[in-house]
Design a protein around this motif. Sequence first.
Motif, PDB file in Angstrom:
ATOM      1  N   LEU A   1       0.960  -1.278   0.076  1.00  0.00           N
ATOM      2  CA  LEU A   1       0.004   0.075   0.059  1.00  0.00           C
ATOM      3  C   LEU A   1       0.831   1.292  -0.101  1.00  0.00           C
ATOM      4  O   LEU A   1       0.601   2.178  -0.795  1.00  0.00           O
ATOM      5  CB  LEU A   1      -0.771   0.094   1.168  1.00  0.00           C
ATOM      6  N   ALA A   2       1.841   1.359   1.018  1.00  0.00           N
ATOM      7  CA  ALA A   2       2.797   2.473   1.074  1.00  0.00           C
ATOM      8  C   ALA A   2       3.803   2.542  -0.010  1.00  0.00           C
ATOM      9  O   ALA A   2       4.852   1.985   0.155  1.00  0.00           O
ATOM     10  CB  ALA A   2       3.349   2.563   2.292  1.00  0.00           C
ATOM     11  N   LEU A   3       3.577   3.064  -1.225  1.00  0.00           N
ATOM     12  CA  LEU A   3       4.564   3.104  -2.223  1.00  0.00           C
ATOM     13  C   LEU A   3       5.396   4.391  -2.198  1.00  0.00           C
ATOM     14  O   LEU A   3       6.459   4.511  -2.491  1.00  0.00           O
ATOM     15  CB  LEU A   3       3.931   2.734  -3.539  1.00  0.00           C
ATOM     16  N   ASP A   4       4.646   5.558  -2.359  1.00  0.00           N
ATOM     17  CA  ASP A   4       5.254   7.038  -2.309  1.00  0.00           C
ATOM     18  C   ASP A   4       4.051   7.613  -1.625  1.00  0.00           C
ATOM     19  O   ASP A   4       3.193   7.462  -1.093  1.00  0.00           O
ATOM     20  CB  ASP A   4       5.394   7.267  -3.449  1.00  0.00           C
ATOM     21  N   MET A   5       4.394   9.320  -1.726  1.00  0.00           N
ATOM     22  CA  MET A   5       3.597  10.086  -1.230  1.00  0.00           C
ATOM     23  C   MET A   5       2.155   9.987  -1.870  1.00  0.00           C
ATOM     24  O   MET A   5       1.151  10.129  -1.127  1.00  0.00           O
ATOM     25  CB  MET A   5       4.219  11.488  -1.558  1.00  0.00           C
ATOM     26  N   GLN A   6       1.979   9.816  -3.038  1.00  0.00           N
ATOM     27  CA  GLN A   6       0.593   9.684  -3.772  1.00  0.00           C
ATOM     28  C   GLN A   6      -0.111   8.335  -3.071  1.00  0.00           C
ATOM     29  O   GLN A   6      -1.579   8.493  -3.018  1.00  0.00           O
ATOM     30  CB  GLN A   6       0.780   9.359  -5.282  1.00  0.00           C
ATOM     31  N   SER A   7       0.452   7.593  -2.292  1.00  0.00           N
ATOM     32  CA  SER A   7      -0.272   6.381  -1.575  1.00  0.00           C
ATOM     33  C   SER A   7      -1.336   7.180  -0.628  1.00  0.00           C
ATOM     34  O   SER A   7      -2.088   6.350  -0.281  1.00  0.00           O
ATOM     35  CB  SER A   7       0.626   5.343  -0.937  1.00  0.00           C
TER      36      SER A   7
END
Length: 706
Positions: free
Chosen positions: A385-391
């Motif tokens: 789920l937590a890939l980058d800020m857009q997540s």
Amino acid sequence: MSQRTPSPFRRDARWEREPFALASWAFRAVVFGCFVLTTTVLLLYVAHFFRPDFSSDDAVLNLLAEAMYEQGRLLPHGWVVNNGDLMMPSGALLIAPLLAWWPNGFGLHAVASVTLSVTLLALAAWFLRVQRIAWPAVLVTLTLFASGFTREFTVMVYGQTTYFWWPAGFLAGAGLLLLHHRHRAGTAGTTFRRQFLDWRLVLLGVVVAAISFANPNRVLVMMVLPLYAFDRMLAWQAVPESRRDLRAWLGALLPVSPASLTITIAFLVSAVAYRWLMHAGVTATQHFVSALQLADGAGVREHVRIFVNGWFDYIGGSRVGDASKPWEPFLRTIRTSIAVALSAVAVLELRDWRVDRDPVRRALFVAFLTAFLPLLALFLLFSPLALDMQSLRYFTVPYVILLMLAAYRIERWLRQPSRLTLALVAVGCLLVTAGAVHRMLPFGATFWTTRNSNPINLAEVLEREGLTRGYATWWNAGATTVLSDTAVRVNPIMLAPTLLHPFPVMVNREWFEPSAYVGSTFLALAGPETQPAQLTYIEARLGPPARVLLDAGYRIHVYDHNIAADFTCLDMRPLLDEPLAEADFPKVRIIAAAFVAPTPGSGAGASPGLRVRLRNDTVRWIGAAGSHPVTIGVHLNDAGGAPVNHDWLHATLNCPLAPGEERTVGVMLPSAPPGAYRITVDLVQENVAWFADKGGATLSLPLEIR
């Protein structure tokens, strides 16, 4: 006969008139003007200036709508959804009916974006007014909401509209729940059946069922649980303190009231329908982000870092897309301050829990916790789920609930007998509006002219060259199709150093059927896709192009046939799970094999590609997948024929081989030290036998690695 009693959820009408006592006409004009201007800027952005930011993720709405329109089905045959999300409802429902009159381009996407943006703002305004929040506070809150906070938030919620449905569903559902509880408190003695048939609950059931149908697992966490918590907290606060025992607590927690039953039943109906559709094969899906895996310690620490950095960036601190604009450092400071203030609302609400006994406000805060805490646990503890800020887009509903809670505090500030407070609020509104104008509108030579983007440039090149059908990687495919008003059809593929196959999700499988189109096609490449090693692999898989175009930063290979026949199949059935019959081995033949020289610039020691022509003279399919698939095997020998590596290469076929079918399969040879070699090309049924050991013919070729 029912008897009307005062509702604990109804604020005194005088409450909303008091803020106007100090508010001058100038203040009201500023607040109203900020709201109108910010909303206008938002609608201009999604209707026109969003065009350069338009991506293939956004184009999915148009392509799904096209499939709906052509097939006359809400769930088109052959469409593969992503992470189990049916996108039903979605903006495609607004686009599909309009395809009878207009081309499937950015204009129709703009219609959907404008409609849903106005709907979301209207729902927020309605929800705040149902709570009797004073109009000045409502307008300030809506100005913040319409500003879009950051480019990422604006694109996800207003432009792409993917993250419109959960906050819209929550706002609509919470407003209906509040109206229902007021109505129920004011009509004591109404029967359970009549309460259950309340029109407010009927609409609530429709909202929950419709939005849950898209993806019950995701909607349960994002919308249904917060709505359920909001309802149960309202019910609990209606219980007199003298009667708040264990039985009352269980009654407030369990779905025993008409409202809670409506939410539960509506969700379960949609979940059952969804599961049946998946089980029956009516629709297909691939799971990527939704295939959660428990993260290890290092993964959890990385997720914490992404959350801490991304939380503020997503609603104000991000500089993506704006760094080159004037005044950006100052306006980013303002946005970051707003992000911090909005985040502080949660802490302040927790601090004031015992002091402020407004039942609606308390219920809204409980809904926030129910939306935020489960998401936070999933975000931190599970991958990917937590890939980058857009997540942080998954936290859209908690963000929106915080904004609704902030409206209470804005209203409280407006009640303070101080013209300084009004002046500060007015200046804040002006800065928010200025930030929205600065971020969403261009600073070009002419106002209406938008900047270019890679898909816009590619569409122009393809139309100019008369190329109408082809393939590209994801970000250059769907967006180019829609931005050209479908004058050019670019279907998405996945491309890697040893991989070339149709994009697996958010596509219609029929796009990649070789028989779907007969004629010239192209392959558009950009960036790392034009590296020499990649070009060698592409030529090995597809053969040499008829011509090559270099324009607008793209390398475009043009072929005189539909190259989809050389892609790896999306569906690898029938699988081969048993050994072939002894008589079948010699009937699957290698007809020819030829090297593909490394592309100039590949460097010393670069391996060539290999194109192998196969023919299946059996009466059965030769499977390329399963427990015993057939693969291309290559033995590496020295120049004299002595073995160097017996299992040098096992390369899968791109598709099952039909009876009587003849096909060329391209592969890349592994690396080897420079020198002279000979290779033996054979077939192998994995975990069974090499075809040469069963009477099959092989080919031997000299190979020189320089």
